[in-house]
Design a protein around this motif. Structure first.
Motif, mmCIF file in Angstrom:
data_model
loop_
_atom_site.group_PDB
_atom_site.id
_atom_site.type_symbol
_atom_site.label_atom_id
_atom_site.label_comp_id
_atom_site.label_asym_id
_atom_site.label_seq_id
_atom_site.Cartn_x
_atom_site.Cartn_y
_atom_site.Cartn_z
ATOM 1 N N ILE A 130 -50.785 -7.387 5.030
ATOM 2 C CA ILE A 130 -49.553 -6.638 4.776
ATOM 3 C C ILE A 130 -48.720 -7.336 3.700
ATOM 4 O O ILE A 130 -48.199 -6.700 2.773
ATOM 5 C CB ILE A 130 -48.740 -6.487 6.072
ATOM 6 N N MET A 131 -48.595 -8.657 3.809
ATOM 7 C CA MET A 131 -47.865 -9.430 2.806
ATOM 8 C C MET A 131 -48.495 -9.253 1.431
ATOM 9 O O MET A 131 -47.796 -9.147 0.413
ATOM 10 C CB MET A 131 -47.853 -10.917 3.195
ATOM 11 N N SER A 132 -49.819 -9.197 1.381
ATOM 12 C CA SER A 132 -50.520 -8.997 0.124
ATOM 13 C C SER A 132 -50.125 -7.668 -0.513
ATOM 14 O O SER A 132 -49.869 -7.593 -1.719
ATOM 15 C CB SER A 132 -52.037 -9.042 0.363
ATOM 16 N N GLY A 133 -50.048 -6.612 0.306
ATOM 17 C CA GLY A 133 -49.676 -5.301 -0.216
ATOM 18 C C GLY A 133 -48.254 -5.270 -0.750
ATOM 19 O O GLY A 133 -47.977 -4.667 -1.788
ATOM 20 N N VAL A 134 -47.332 -5.922 -0.042
ATOM 21 C CA VAL A 134 -45.938 -5.980 -0.501
ATOM 22 C C VAL A 134 -45.847 -6.748 -1.816
ATOM 23 O O VAL A 134 -45.168 -6.321 -2.764
ATOM 24 C CB VAL A 134 -45.042 -6.620 0.573
ATOM 25 N N ALA A 135 -46.537 -7.894 -1.897
ATOM 26 C CA ALA A 135 -46.515 -8.706 -3.117
ATOM 27 C C ALA A 135 -47.081 -7.924 -4.296
ATOM 28 O O ALA A 135 -46.554 -7.997 -5.421
ATOM 29 C CB ALA A 135 -47.302 -9.998 -2.905
ATOM 30 N N TRP A 136 -48.157 -7.177 -4.058
ATOM 31 C CA TRP A 136 -48.743 -6.360 -5.124
ATOM 32 C C TRP A 136 -47.751 -5.310 -5.613
ATOM 33 O O TRP A 136 -47.567 -5.132 -6.822
ATOM 34 C CB TRP A 136 -50.019 -5.686 -4.643
ATOM 35 N N SER A 137 -47.097 -4.608 -4.700
ATOM 36 C CA SER A 137 -46.193 -3.525 -5.074
ATOM 37 C C SER A 137 -45.023 -4.042 -5.908
ATOM 38 O O SER A 137 -44.687 -3.471 -6.950
ATOM 39 C CB SER A 137 -45.665 -2.824 -3.819
ATOM 40 N N VAL A 138 -44.398 -5.130 -5.480
ATOM 41 C CA VAL A 138 -43.271 -5.693 -6.214
ATOM 42 C C VAL A 138 -43.753 -6.254 -7.557
ATOM 43 O O VAL A 138 -43.119 -6.042 -8.606
ATOM 44 C CB VAL A 138 -42.568 -6.788 -5.390
ATOM 45 N N GLY A 139 -44.885 -6.962 -7.532
ATOM 46 C CA GLY A 139 -45.414 -7.545 -8.762
ATOM 47 C C GLY A 139 -45.777 -6.491 -9.793
ATOM 48 O O GLY A 139 -45.463 -6.637 -10.982
ATOM 49 N N ALA A 140 -46.422 -5.403 -9.367
ATOM 50 C CA ALA A 140 -46.800 -4.336 -10.291
ATOM 51 C C ALA A 140 -45.566 -3.685 -10.907
ATOM 52 O O ALA A 140 -45.549 -3.346 -12.097
ATOM 53 C CB ALA A 140 -47.646 -3.290 -9.570
ATOM 54 N N ALA A 141 -44.517 -3.520 -10.106
ATOM 55 C CA ALA A 141 -43.279 -2.934 -10.624
ATOM 56 C C ALA A 141 -42.654 -3.827 -11.686
ATOM 57 O O ALA A 141 -42.178 -3.344 -12.725
ATOM 58 C CB ALA A 141 -42.301 -2.693 -9.469
ATOM 59 N N LEU A 142 -42.649 -5.136 -11.459
ATOM 60 C CA LEU A 142 -42.054 -6.068 -12.424
ATOM 61 C C LEU A 142 -42.876 -6.144 -13.709
ATOM 62 O O LEU A 142 -42.320 -6.213 -14.811
ATOM 63 C CB LEU A 142 -41.929 -7.455 -11.793
ATOM 64 N N VAL A 143 -44.201 -6.125 -13.580
ATOM 65 C CA VAL A 143 -45.059 -6.164 -14.768
ATOM 66 C C VAL A 143 -44.870 -4.902 -15.596
ATOM 67 O O VAL A 143 -44.759 -4.942 -16.831
ATOM 68 C CB VAL A 143 -46.538 -6.334 -14.364
ATOM 69 N N PHE A 144 -44.795 -3.740 -14.936
ATOM 70 C CA PHE A 144 -44.649 -2.472 -15.637
ATOM 71 C C PHE A 144 -43.327 -2.401 -16.394
ATOM 72 O O PHE A 144 -43.246 -1.841 -17.487
ATOM 73 C CB PHE A 144 -44.739 -1.319 -14.643
ATOM 74 N N SER A 145 -42.276 -2.976 -15.823
ATOM 75 C CA SER A 145 -40.946 -2.873 -16.425
ATOM 76 C C SER A 145 -40.544 -4.134 -17.199
ATOM 77 O O SER A 145 -39.412 -4.239 -17.655
ATOM 78 C CB SER A 145 -39.900 -2.612 -15.335
ATOM 79 N N GLY A 146 -41.471 -5.080 -17.363
ATOM 80 C CA GLY A 146 -41.118 -6.374 -17.944
ATOM 81 C C GLY A 146 -41.298 -6.495 -19.426
ATOM 82 O O GLY A 146 -41.193 -7.596 -19.971
ATOM 83 N N GLY A 147 -41.592 -5.394 -20.133
ATOM 84 C CA GLY A 147 -41.767 -5.465 -21.580
ATOM 85 C C GLY A 147 -43.228 -5.611 -21.977
ATOM 86 O O GLY A 147 -44.137 -5.378 -21.172
ATOM 87 N N LYS A 148 -43.448 -6.008 -23.216
ATOM 88 C CA LYS A 148 -44.807 -6.123 -23.747
ATOM 89 C C LYS A 148 -45.259 -7.575 -23.776
ATOM 90 O O LYS A 148 -44.479 -8.483 -24.017
ATOM 91 C CB LYS A 148 -44.872 -5.538 -25.167
ATOM 92 N N ALA A 149 -46.547 -7.769 -23.528
ATOM 93 C CA ALA A 149 -47.154 -9.101 -23.599
ATOM 94 C C ALA A 149 -48.666 -8.925 -23.702
ATOM 95 O O ALA A 149 -49.210 -7.884 -23.313
ATOM 96 C CB ALA A 149 -46.796 -9.938 -22.377
ATOM 97 N N GLU A 150 -49.318 -9.933 -24.245
ATOM 98 C CA GLU A 150 -50.779 -9.906 -24.309
ATOM 99 C C GLU A 150 -51.349 -9.921 -22.894
ATOM 100 O O GLU A 150 -50.908 -10.697 -22.046
ATOM 101 C CB GLU A 150 -51.305 -11.115 -25.078
ATOM 102 N N ALA A 151 -52.344 -9.057 -22.658
ATOM 103 C CA ALA A 151 -52.945 -8.975 -21.329
ATOM 104 C C ALA A 151 -53.546 -10.313 -20.903
ATOM 105 O O ALA A 151 -53.517 -10.678 -19.728
ATOM 106 C CB ALA A 151 -54.012 -7.885 -21.299
ATOM 107 N N ALA A 152 -54.088 -11.067 -21.887
ATOM 108 C CA ALA A 152 -54.683 -12.366 -21.558
ATOM 109 C C ALA A 152 -53.634 -13.326 -21.017
ATOM 110 O O ALA A 152 -53.904 -14.108 -20.092
ATOM 111 C CB ALA A 152 -55.355 -12.957 -22.786
ATOM 112 N N SER A 153 -52.426 -13.270 -21.573
ATOM 113 C CA SER A 153 -51.364 -14.159 -21.114
ATOM 114 C C SER A 153 -50.942 -13.815 -19.683
ATOM 115 O O SER A 153 -50.769 -14.700 -18.839
ATOM 116 C CB SER A 153 -50.150 -14.054 -22.046
ATOM 117 N N ILE A 154 -50.780 -12.529 -19.420
ATOM 118 C CA ILE A 154 -50.387 -12.106 -18.073
ATOM 119 C C ILE A 154 -51.479 -12.455 -17.077
ATOM 120 O O ILE A 154 -51.204 -12.918 -15.956
ATOM 121 C CB ILE A 154 -50.115 -10.594 -18.040
#
Length: 298
Positions: free
Chosen positions: A156-180
């Motif tokens: 369950i913790m894994s799912g919550v971490a994924w959801s919050v993390g995906a939201a931050l990555v999507f709204s965090g601007g542009k970056a090289e995929a390799a760096s992320i």
């Protein structure tokens, strides 16, 4: 916040592919467990293999590892998600871990609605309900809270971490995929070390033996490309959509578990997988549909 309509087909198709590979991730984890490694130890070594690969790639290709603070935190949370997921797979049933992780669509939709100003449409309720109902059927219609164990809570913790993390990555601007991806893999290794420490487990020795070599190789040939595709797509797809697309992981995980582990896969599981795939397709079609053009005002 980028509009969820008019999404390119390429990240959708790549996400479908990576979802299937994530659904099969339990196989290398259980294989390494059979060699005597815990979930945390396997996570440390596979993440180390992916991290080393990405560092070499960035140095050779001269990639500038520029990343915003928001995206860095998001990538680190996704590292927590896959690290916790790997640990949970060794502490609970494969089907149960996958199901509990996929409470994530609920978290993602709530995040989009509460923090990104996305309207809560009837289609969201329909696809969310179909996805969760399908997951319930996959478990054979049995989900007793009294039997929730440590592995279930970590899932369950894994799912919550994924959801919050995906939201931050999507709204965090542009970056090289390799760096992320490097941040994700490196943080996944750190999180796995913390999991092992909290369980009182010894750190895996980086000795040149078959067990260590196989773990590092799995990080190189399996984890690195799957993480890269995941992080590349996470920049381009809204968190709700990418999480729904990843529900195909349930189908891959349950089907492979039924085949290789003799886990149940009957009529209810088939119904569940059908609902899950249907919800993912509806969500993908909705996101890919071009935004309506407003008529010019008189």
């Amino acid at each position: 916040m980028r509009a969820p309509t008019g999404t390119s087909l390429t990240p959708v198709l790549l996400t479908f592919m990576s979802a299937i590979l994530w659904g099969l991730w339990w196989i290398p984890i259980r294989y390494l467990e059979g060699l005597g490694q815990t979930g945390a130890q396997a996570g440390i070594l596979t993440s180390a293999g992916a991290t080393l690969t990405l560092v070499i790639y960035i140095l050779i290709m001269r990639v500038r590892p520029q990343i915003s603070a928001k995206m860095f935190i998001g990538a680190a949370l996704i590292g927590l998600a896959f690290s916790a997921y790997s640990v949970a797979l060794t502490l609970s049933d494969v089907v149960r871990v996958i199901l509990l992780f996929y409470l994530a669509p609920a978290w993602s939709k709530i995040i989009e609605w509460a923090f990104f100003g996305q309207p809560w449409r009837h289609s969201a309720t329909l696809t969310l309900g179909a996805s969760l109902l399908g997951a319930f059927f996959v478990l054979g219609g049995d989900l007793s809270l009294s039997t929730v164990g440590l592995g279930d809570l970590i899932a369950i913790m894994s799912g919550v971490a994924w959801s919050v993390g995906a939201a931050l990555v999507f709204s965090g601007g542009k970056a090289e995929a390799a760096s992320i991806t490097l941040v994700t893999a490196g943080s996944g290794m750190v999180w796995a070390i913390l999991f092992g420490w909290s369980f009182g487990e010894a750190l895996p020795l980086l000795a040149i033996d078959p067990k260590t070599v196989q773990s590092l190789a799995l990080g190189l040939i399996y984890l690195t490309p799957v993480l890269f595709i995941t992080m590349w797509s996470a920049q381009r797809l809204p968190p709700g959509l990418i999480t729904f697309l990843f529900t195909l992981e349930i189908v891959a995980g349950v089907s492979s578990g039924a085949w290789l582990l003799d886990e149940p896969f009957g009529v209810m599981q088939i119904m569940g997988c059908t609902l899950i795939v249907g919800a993912a397709v509806v969500e993908a079609v909705t996101a890919l549909r071009p935004a309506p053009k407003h008529a010019p005002s008189a």
